[in-house]
Design an enzyme around this catalytic site. Structure first.
Site, PDB file in Angstrom:
ATOM      1  CG  ASP A  14      -2.177   0.828   1.062  1.00  0.00           C
ATOM      2  OD1 ASP A  14      -3.266   0.219   1.024  1.00  0.00           O
ATOM      3  OD2 ASP A  14      -2.082   2.065   0.934  1.00  0.00           O
TER       4      ASP A  14
ATOM      5  CG  ASP B  15       2.495   5.254  -6.467  1.00  0.00           C
ATOM      6  OD1 ASP B  15       1.470   4.767  -7.014  1.00  0.00           O
ATOM      7  OD2 ASP B  15       2.864   6.425  -6.642  1.00  0.00           O
ATOM      8  CB  VAL B  16      -0.535   0.250  -7.803  1.00  0.00           C
ATOM      9  CG1 VAL B  16      -0.665  -0.668  -6.596  1.00  0.00           C
ATOM     10  CG2 VAL B  16      -1.611   1.329  -7.819  1.00  0.00           C
TER      11      VAL B  16
ATOM     12  CG  ASN C 130      -8.336  -3.893  -2.987  1.00  0.00           C
ATOM     13  OD1 ASN C 130      -9.563  -3.899  -3.105  1.00  0.00           O
ATOM     14  ND2 ASN C 130      -7.707  -3.164  -2.059  1.00  0.00           N
TER      15      ASN C 130
ATOM     16  CE1 TYR D 184     -13.616   3.310  -8.875  1.00  0.00           C
ATOM     17  CE2 TYR D 184     -15.955   2.889  -9.174  1.00  0.00           C
ATOM     18  CZ  TYR D 184     -14.754   2.599  -8.552  1.00  0.00           C
ATOM     19  OH  TYR D 184     -14.693   1.599  -7.610  1.00  0.00           O
TER      20      TYR D 184
HETATM   21  N1  LIG Z   1     -16.035   0.486  -1.533  1.00  0.00           N
HETATM   22  C1  LIG Z   1     -16.791   0.366  -2.620  1.00  0.00           C
HETATM   23  O1  LIG Z   1     -17.988   0.708  -2.627  1.00  0.00           O
HETATM   24  C2  LIG Z   1     -16.223  -0.220  -3.869  1.00  0.00           C
HETATM   25  C3  LIG Z   1     -17.101  -0.684  -4.859  1.00  0.00           C
HETATM   26  C4  LIG Z   1     -16.581  -1.227  -6.022  1.00  0.00           C
HETATM   27  C5  LIG Z   1     -15.225  -1.318  -6.194  1.00  0.00           C
HETATM   28  N2  LIG Z   1     -14.382  -0.857  -5.225  1.00  0.00           N
HETATM   29  C6  LIG Z   1     -12.954  -0.957  -5.466  1.00  0.00           C
HETATM   30  O2  LIG Z   1     -12.350  -1.652  -4.405  1.00  0.00           O
HETATM   31  C7  LIG Z   1     -10.996  -1.222  -4.256  1.00  0.00           C
HETATM   32  C8  LIG Z   1     -10.723  -0.856  -2.808  1.00  0.00           C
HETATM   33  O3  LIG Z   1     -11.577   0.200  -2.446  1.00  0.00           O
HETATM   34  P1  LIG Z   1     -11.931   0.541  -0.932  1.00  0.00           P
HETATM   35  O4  LIG Z   1     -13.378   0.779  -0.901  1.00  0.00           O
HETATM   36  O5  LIG Z   1     -11.351  -0.459  -0.032  1.00  0.00           O
HETATM   37  O6  LIG Z   1     -11.183   1.943  -0.772  1.00  0.00           O
HETATM   38  P2  LIG Z   1     -10.237   2.516   0.395  1.00  0.00           P
HETATM   39  O7  LIG Z   1     -10.057   3.951   0.068  1.00  0.00           O
HETATM   40  O8  LIG Z   1     -10.755   2.133   1.724  1.00  0.00           O
HETATM   41  O9  LIG Z   1      -8.869   1.714   0.181  1.00  0.00           O
HETATM   42  C9  LIG Z   1      -8.070   1.913  -0.944  1.00  0.00           C
HETATM   43  C10 LIG Z   1      -6.647   1.566  -0.571  1.00  0.00           C
HETATM   44  O10 LIG Z   1      -5.829   1.765  -1.740  1.00  0.00           O
HETATM   45  C11 LIG Z   1      -4.656   2.455  -1.344  1.00  0.00           C
HETATM   46  N3  LIG Z   1      -4.101   3.195  -2.485  1.00  0.00           N
HETATM   47  C12 LIG Z   1      -4.603   4.305  -3.087  1.00  0.00           C
HETATM   48  N4  LIG Z   1      -3.774   4.706  -4.060  1.00  0.00           N
HETATM   49  C13 LIG Z   1      -2.747   3.829  -4.090  1.00  0.00           C
HETATM   50  C14 LIG Z   1      -1.586   3.698  -4.883  1.00  0.00           C
HETATM   51  N5  LIG Z   1      -1.302   4.588  -5.853  1.00  0.00           N
HETATM   52  N6  LIG Z   1      -0.753   2.667  -4.648  1.00  0.00           N
HETATM   53  C15 LIG Z   1      -1.010   1.769  -3.660  1.00  0.00           C
HETATM   54  N7  LIG Z   1      -2.083   1.852  -2.861  1.00  0.00           N
HETATM   55  C16 LIG Z   1      -2.946   2.862  -3.087  1.00  0.00           C
HETATM   56  C17 LIG Z   1      -5.103   3.381  -0.214  1.00  0.00           C
HETATM   57  O11 LIG Z   1      -4.002   3.814   0.582  1.00  0.00           O
HETATM   58  C18 LIG Z   1      -6.077   2.482   0.529  1.00  0.00           C
HETATM   59  O12 LIG Z   1      -5.420   1.699   1.512  1.00  0.00           O
HETATM   60  C19 LIG Z   1     -10.806  -0.070  -5.243  1.00  0.00           C
HETATM   61  O13 LIG Z   1     -10.216  -0.562  -6.427  1.00  0.00           O
HETATM   62  C20 LIG Z   1     -12.225   0.369  -5.510  1.00  0.00           C
HETATM   63  O14 LIG Z   1     -12.371   1.012  -6.748  1.00  0.00           O
HETATM   64  C21 LIG Z   1     -14.842  -0.317  -4.061  1.00  0.00           C
END
Ligand SMILES: NC(=O)c1ccc[n+]([C@@H]2O[C@H](COP(=O)([O-])OP(=O)(O)OC[C@H]3O[C@@H](n4cnc5c(N)ncnc54)[C@H](O)[C@@H]3O)[C@@H](O)[C@H]2O)c1
Length: 252
Positions: A38, A61-62, A88, A152
């Site tokens: 992360d 950083d992905v 993710n 998105y």
């Molecule tokens: N929560 C929802 O409703 C939902 C629905 C559909 C899809 N998603 C997808 O699920 C995934 C996780 O989302 P979430 O809800 O847990 O969000 P979140 O914001 O709680 O977690 C996202 C994580 O990604 C990390 N991150 C952000 N940019 C980064 C980078 N450049 N390199 C490495 N890490 C990075 C952040 O530090 C965080 O820990 C995402 O891809 C999101 O699009 C979420």
């Protein structure tokens, strides 16, 4: 049931928070060793420390190819191989085609799409020949459009198709690797709080999310982690290139 992925090694990007954190916790509970990757070192290191020997943290950083190579080298040194990669990490920026800037669009594609591309590409040497599973976190927004999620929608639809192309390549090359996408509906994690903070009327936005799910509620992170667990086990050995929709009916 426990021990469903006993002895497997997984790397979860964005594993410090939200869905990634739930996936990390479930994978550890089921016997895996997990590398939390992360950009947020504070939360990532705290989670790894809480989980003890079963988890470690690497800053990643992905969007950065050198950072991916370093993180995978560290995972390789620690464990020798990977059985599961969960791509993710992601962000959501609100904006229509008129409202979203080019920089905002590019940033979302960098994290949500390029980050997945780099993982699918560079993890191969650590994963091939192991009946390994790559799980790409897409979204129901990769299936159903929303006027205020232009970037998105584009990124998650691209992840869906990237997954299928990668699945075909892994199969054609005989790598014994699978690649599937997971499509959650709105699930209560910090990402939703960040999206609500961008909205003129956050409560109306939240109410719209709830009413947009025919089951009448948002998802729980554990419900998304359960689908990822299935894809991480050998029980899903015949599944590749698939779209695993877990969205309370919101894409119907
Ligand atoms: N929560 C929802 O409703 C939902 C629905 C559909 C899809 N998603 C997808 O699920 C995934 C996780 O989302 P979430 O809800 O847990 O969000 P979140 O914001 O709680 O977690 C996202 C994580 O990604 C990390 N991150 C952000 N940019 C980064 C980078 N450049 N390199 C490495 N890490 C990075 C952040 O530090 C965080 O820990 C995402 O891809 C999101 O699009 C979420």
């Amino acid at each position: 049931m426990s021990g469903r992925i006993e002895g497997k090694v997984a790397l979860v990007t964005g594993g410090a928070s939200g869905l990634g954190e739930a996936i990390v916790r479930r994978f550890v509970a089921e016997g895996a060793k997990v590398v939390i990757a992360d950009i947020d070192a504070t939360q990532g290191e705290a989670l790894a420390a809480e989980l003890g020997d079963a988890a470690s943290f690497v800053r990643l950083d992905v969007t950065s190819e050198p950072a991916w190579l370093d993180a995978l080298a560290e995972a390789g040194q620690r464990h020798g191989h990977l059985d599961v990669l969960v791509n993710n990490a992601g962000i959501t920026t609100l904006g229509s085609i008129e409202a979203l800037s080019l920089d905002g669009f590019r940033n979302m594609l960098d994290i949500d799409l390029i980050g997945v591309f780099l993982g699918c590409k560079h993890a191969i040497p650590l994963m091939k020949g192991r009946n390994a599973s790559v799980i790409n976190m897409a979204s129901m927004c990769g299936i159903r459009a929303n006027a205020d999620l232009v970037g998105y929608n584009a990124a998650k639809a691209a992840v869906t198709m990237l997954t299928k192309s990668v699945a075909l390549h892994y199969a054609r090359e005989g790598y014994g690797m699978r690649c599937n996408s997971v499509h959650p509906g709105a699930t209560h994690t910090p990402i939703l709080d960040k999206v609500m903070a961008q909205a003129p009327d956050p409560q109306a936005l939240y109410a719209g999310w709830v009413s947009g799910h025919p089951v009448g509620r948002l998802g729980k992170p554990e419900e998304i982690a359960a689908v990822c667990l299935y894809l991480a086990t050998d029980e899903s050995g015949f599944a590749t290139g698939g779209e695993f929709v877990v969205d309370g009916g919101s894409s119907l």
